[in-house]
Design a protein around this motif. Structure first.
Motif, PDB file in Angstrom:
ATOM      1  N   GLN A 240      -4.105  -6.384  -8.749  1.00 13.41           N
ATOM      2  CA  GLN A 240      -2.766  -6.306  -8.271  1.00 13.41           C
ATOM      3  C   GLN A 240      -1.816  -6.500  -9.589  1.00 13.41           C
ATOM      4  O   GLN A 240      -0.971  -5.982  -9.711  1.00 13.41           O
ATOM      5  CB  GLN A 240      -2.282  -7.119  -7.217  1.00 13.41           C
ATOM      6  CG  GLN A 240      -3.096  -6.592  -5.915  1.00 13.41           C
ATOM      7  CD  GLN A 240      -2.292  -7.393  -4.634  1.00 13.41           C
ATOM      8  OE1 GLN A 240      -1.484  -8.229  -4.854  1.00 13.41           O
ATOM      9  NE2 GLN A 240      -3.100  -6.929  -3.431  1.00 13.41           N
ATOM     10  N   CYS A 244       0.828  -4.128 -10.897  1.00 17.87           N
ATOM     11  CA  CYS A 244       2.307  -4.384 -11.182  1.00 17.87           C
ATOM     12  C   CYS A 244       2.686  -4.097 -12.617  1.00 17.87           C
ATOM     13  O   CYS A 244       3.775  -3.667 -12.948  1.00 17.87           O
ATOM     14  CB  CYS A 244       2.407  -5.799 -10.934  1.00 17.87           C
ATOM     15  SG  CYS A 244       4.081  -6.510 -10.630  1.00 17.87           S
ATOM     16  N   TYR A 250       4.364  -1.417  -5.902  1.00 19.55           N
ATOM     17  CA  TYR A 250       3.142  -0.830  -5.758  1.00 19.55           C
ATOM     18  C   TYR A 250       2.957  -0.985  -4.032  1.00 19.55           C
ATOM     19  O   TYR A 250       3.416  -2.169  -3.470  1.00 19.55           O
ATOM     20  CB  TYR A 250       1.808  -1.115  -6.324  1.00 19.55           C
ATOM     21  CG  TYR A 250       1.467  -2.687  -6.158  1.00 19.55           C
ATOM     22  CD1 TYR A 250       0.850  -3.129  -5.190  1.00 19.55           C
ATOM     23  CD2 TYR A 250       2.155  -3.582  -7.260  1.00 19.55           C
ATOM     24  CE1 TYR A 250       0.561  -4.630  -5.124  1.00 19.55           C
ATOM     25  CE2 TYR A 250       1.814  -4.912  -7.155  1.00 19.55           C
ATOM     26  CZ  TYR A 250       0.922  -5.319  -5.913  1.00 19.55           C
ATOM     27  OH  TYR A 250       0.679  -6.826  -5.999  1.00 19.55           O
ATOM     28  N   GLN A 253      -2.700  -1.973  -0.585  1.00 23.83           N
ATOM     29  CA  GLN A 253      -3.680  -1.471  -1.070  1.00 23.83           C
ATOM     30  C   GLN A 253      -5.176  -1.531  -0.155  1.00 23.83           C
ATOM     31  O   GLN A 253      -5.033  -2.369   0.754  1.00 23.83           O
ATOM     32  CB  GLN A 253      -4.185  -1.866  -2.465  1.00 23.83           C
ATOM     33  CG  GLN A 253      -2.979  -1.885  -3.452  1.00 23.83           C
ATOM     34  CD  GLN A 253      -3.020  -0.263  -3.973  1.00 23.83           C
ATOM     35  OE1 GLN A 253      -3.992   0.129  -4.310  1.00 23.83           O
ATOM     36  NE2 GLN A 253      -1.695   0.069  -3.954  1.00 23.83           N
ATOM     37  N   ALA A 307      -1.267  -6.543   0.323  1.00 26.52           N
ATOM     38  CA  ALA A 307      -0.670  -6.667  -1.018  1.00 26.52           C
ATOM     39  C   ALA A 307      -0.330  -7.897  -1.195  1.00 26.52           C
ATOM     40  O   ALA A 307       0.274  -8.591   0.167  1.00 26.52           O
ATOM     41  CB  ALA A 307       0.259  -5.566  -1.383  1.00 26.52           C
TER      42      ALA A 307
END
Length: 325
Positions: A240, A244, A250, A253, A307
């Motif tokens: 992550q 980012c 974003y 996921q 996330a």
């Protein structure tokens, strides 16, 4: 005197109405963003401590204006802020994170030409501009065996959204397939069954970090869904951080993690890895009791969606075979 037009001139003439329509929409979106920024600044000036007391009209008026300005993506982000549990402890941090994401998208749109081309596509889609899917199908995709690890369904204003989470056996890539249809409408375009695998070609939507995709071809296969994935939450956080750096806002996921255990701590559910690191289960996550029934409270390889600090379990490997929740 005869007038002869070149093929390019004919094409430009035919495309003129479409260009004018696009320019008109961009002007409306810019006007909507200007009004949205004023609303956000007023909110912060007045102090966020009073937000739990705001009625529904406070949020819905802004959401409707953004929809009228043809920026449904921004309207959805405001709706996410409205839906925060304002009477839960720590809501202020969640609110500021959501507001920051909204501000980043606004700034991205206002400085679109300064961004790399793939990131421009992300910002436009976050604002609500669509991608021509027929044109997308003309691009070459990735052919693989795709494990269908989970399905999430939600409904808003009688529109049902189905989210299918796929993982490529050979490519190791995750993909999100979306399907939309009206409630009570039986003509859904396709139905992928969680816990199965399909062999087919998948093409991703343009993005700095592609995730959403559509299936060009799809055929059911009997390939076993064996575990492939990460070892710990530390690997998730590293992924992550990379995300980012390339895509500041974003989406959720898909992750498959070798060993997770559902535990309760201070009346809150968490997922604990082998290093005993905890990540919270997303509030309202369904089927936790089914997960407990399958695992017996033991650690198992698990597929999760999320996330940041919140994740939703969508399936486990209790043995060599995958079981979707």
């Amino acid at each position: 005197m005869s007038l002869h037009l070149t093929s390019q001139q004919v094409k430009d003439t035919a495309d003129a109405p479409q260009r004018q329509s696009a320019m008109a929409r961009e002007a409306r979106v810019n006007d909507g963003i200007g009004e949205l920024l004023r609303w956000m600044k007023d909110m912060l000036r007045n102090g966020i401590i009073h937000l739990p007391e705001k009625n529904q009209a406070y949020w819905e008026n802004t959401i409707r204006r953004l929809i009228d300005a043809q920026a449904p993506g921004l309207a959805g982000m405001v709706r996410n802020i409205q839906d925060i549990a304002y009477f839960r402890e720590g809501w202020q941090e969640v609110f500021l994170q959501q507001l920051l994401k909204l501000y980043i998208v606004i700034q991205g749109y206002q400085h679109l030409e300064a961004l790399p081309a793939p990131l421009q596509q992300d910002v436009r889609q976050l604002c609500g501009f669509t991608v021509n899917q027929e044109q997308l199908k003309s691009f070459q995709g990735i052919t693989d065996t795709w494990m269908v690890l989970g399905k999430q369904a939600s409904e808003q204003d009688k529109l049902v959204t189905e989210r299918y989470w796929l993982y490529g056996v050979n490519s190791g890539r995750s993909a999100l397939i979306l399907q939309f249809y009206a409630r009570h409408f039986s003509g859904a375009g396709f139905s992928l069954q969680p816990g199965t695998a399909v062999h087919g070609e998948l093409v991703y939507f343009p993005s700095a970090q592609p995730l959403r995709a559509l299936l060009k071809t799809c055929q059911l296969t009997h390939t076993p869904l064996r575990f492939r994935g990460m070892e710990s939450w530390e690997e998730v956080l590293e992924h992550q951080s990379m995300l980012c750096s390339q895509l500041p806002v974003y989406p959720e996921q898909l992750y498959t993690i070798a060993s997770l255990q559902l535990v309760q701590y201070r009346q809150q559910w968490y997922l604990m890895d082998r290093q005993r690191r905890l990540m919270a289960v997303k509030p309202g996550a369904p089927k936790l009791w089914k997960l407990l029934a399958i695992t017996g409270g033991q650690a198992m390889p698990m597929a999760v969606v999320g996330a940041g600090r919140d994740y939703e379990p969508i399936g486990v490997w209790p043995d060599a075979h995958y079981q979707a929740l």
